[in-house]
Design a protein around this motif. Sequence first.
Motif, mmCIF file in Angstrom:
data_model
loop_
_atom_site.group_PDB
_atom_site.id
_atom_site.type_symbol
_atom_site.label_atom_id
_atom_site.label_comp_id
_atom_site.label_asym_id
_atom_site.label_seq_id
_atom_site.Cartn_x
_atom_site.Cartn_y
_atom_site.Cartn_z
ATOM 1 N N PRO A 38 5.709 3.386 5.743
ATOM 2 C CA PRO A 38 5.252 4.211 5.093
ATOM 3 C C PRO A 38 4.505 4.702 3.891
ATOM 4 N N PHE A 39 5.244 3.396 2.926
ATOM 5 C CA PHE A 39 5.172 4.150 1.547
ATOM 6 C C PHE A 39 3.976 2.519 0.849
ATOM 7 N N ILE A 40 3.532 1.864 1.455
ATOM 8 C CA ILE A 40 3.066 0.509 0.440
ATOM 9 C C ILE A 40 1.697 1.428 -0.725
ATOM 10 N N GLY A 41 2.074 1.173 -1.622
ATOM 11 C CA GLY A 41 0.874 1.747 -2.706
ATOM 12 C C GLY A 41 -0.320 1.465 -2.160
ATOM 13 N N GLU A 42 -1.094 1.824 -2.876
ATOM 14 C CA GLU A 42 -2.390 1.160 -3.202
ATOM 15 C C GLU A 42 -2.657 0.312 -3.993
ATOM 16 N N ASP A 43 -2.281 -0.047 -5.317
ATOM 17 C CA ASP A 43 -2.138 -0.972 -6.235
ATOM 18 C C ASP A 43 -1.564 -2.338 -5.760
#
Length: 447
Positions: free
Chosen positions: A110-115
């Motif tokens: 769940p935690f993959i970031g936009e960057d």
Amino acid sequence: MSETPVALIVLAAGQGSRMQSDLPKVLHRLGGVPLVGHALAAGRRLDPAQVIVVAGHGAESVSAAVAKLDPEAQIALQPEQLGTGHAVAQALPLIEGFEGRVIVLYGDTPFIGEDTLTALADHPADVIVLGFEAADPGRYGRLVTGPEGLERIVEYKDADEATRAIRLVNSGVLAADAALLRRFVAQLGNDNAAGEYYLTDVPGLARAAGHRVEVVTCDEAETLGINTRTELSEAEALFQTRARQRALEDGVTMSDPATVWFALDTVIGRDAIIGQNVVFGPGVTVESGAEILPFCHLEGCHVSSGATVGPFARLRPGAELGGDVHVGNFVEIKNSVLDEGVKVGHLTYLGDAEIGKATNIGAGTVTCNYDGVSKHRTRIGANAFIGSDTMLVAPVSVGARAMTGSGSVITMDVPDDALALGRAPQVNKPGLATRLMEALRLRKGKA
């Protein structure tokens, strides 16, 4: 937003047996929404041309949840779970003709970031693997890199001691040119102990064919996958910590941040004040300058600037509070619009109602909105006064500046400026209270 056309494939077909649950793993909730909702929300920040969710175990439930979370997403079915490569193969026909970058995500990560996602989308290599430096590499597949990028992925069981010492490991997330992904997924074999088709074989096939294969790295926390209830609870703690910190940095005042619980899509404006033990379910917006007092539960609602809610209030889906509205203790509001300046002090239920500007709702008021089959609406005009313990039997309307007497049951429309009395006439019986109590005491003594 990526500059490259992107299609997303979210793998959500697994059972998640280690969760010890009949519920598909990706439907367990984190931040008030199913796990798969986090992957979808992250991917949507890239403005993808298409989103495909691969469902398998519990496909009907997963499909229904995805339809609510992301109505534009398409579903590909994987009736048999034969590996990640096989799962991607089920999705590829739905993006036939797409030209651009395909990113494969996981519904339980769940935690993959936009960057990180943007880096995957815009990287010039043909195939990109997402890796991370692991504090404890454990049994992760190792990423062996060289001057020309990623040389190979080595599974732990196949690695020698020198390779096992590598801390750069494979997250499983992969991005590739759409045409190349179709080509190499079609070449995957299942000559392995599990008889499955592995997406991790794609980089090796691409490199062997002379294509550029690279690694993008991210923080280890972004790749946290959920496999057990313990990991789910740890992920919830991490999510809440981040959400609280983000709110504080955005100018929200919280008297006891550790007791406030957020959902994935909670929006709170600058200079809002949040008391302790407040729970935000999905779909809540609190505007700047509003105040939520302690021990409130909000879900699917909108609170405008200057409004105050609580303590001990519940706002349910469809509650719309205008500016400077006051909702007090032990008030429940559902699917109702309260215009500017409305006051609902305490001990009241408003469901399927429209309340006009500056109206006062007395204690114990109930909109009787359900007849056992259908819901009906109550409409109250501006500057009305609803006396305490009024039962408003919908469908019914109360006009502007009208009043209802305390204890009334209102079954007919009330015109503007009128006073409505809907209660039985009071009858006083002189001396009867004393005689009745004496008779009751006598009966009790004989018993």
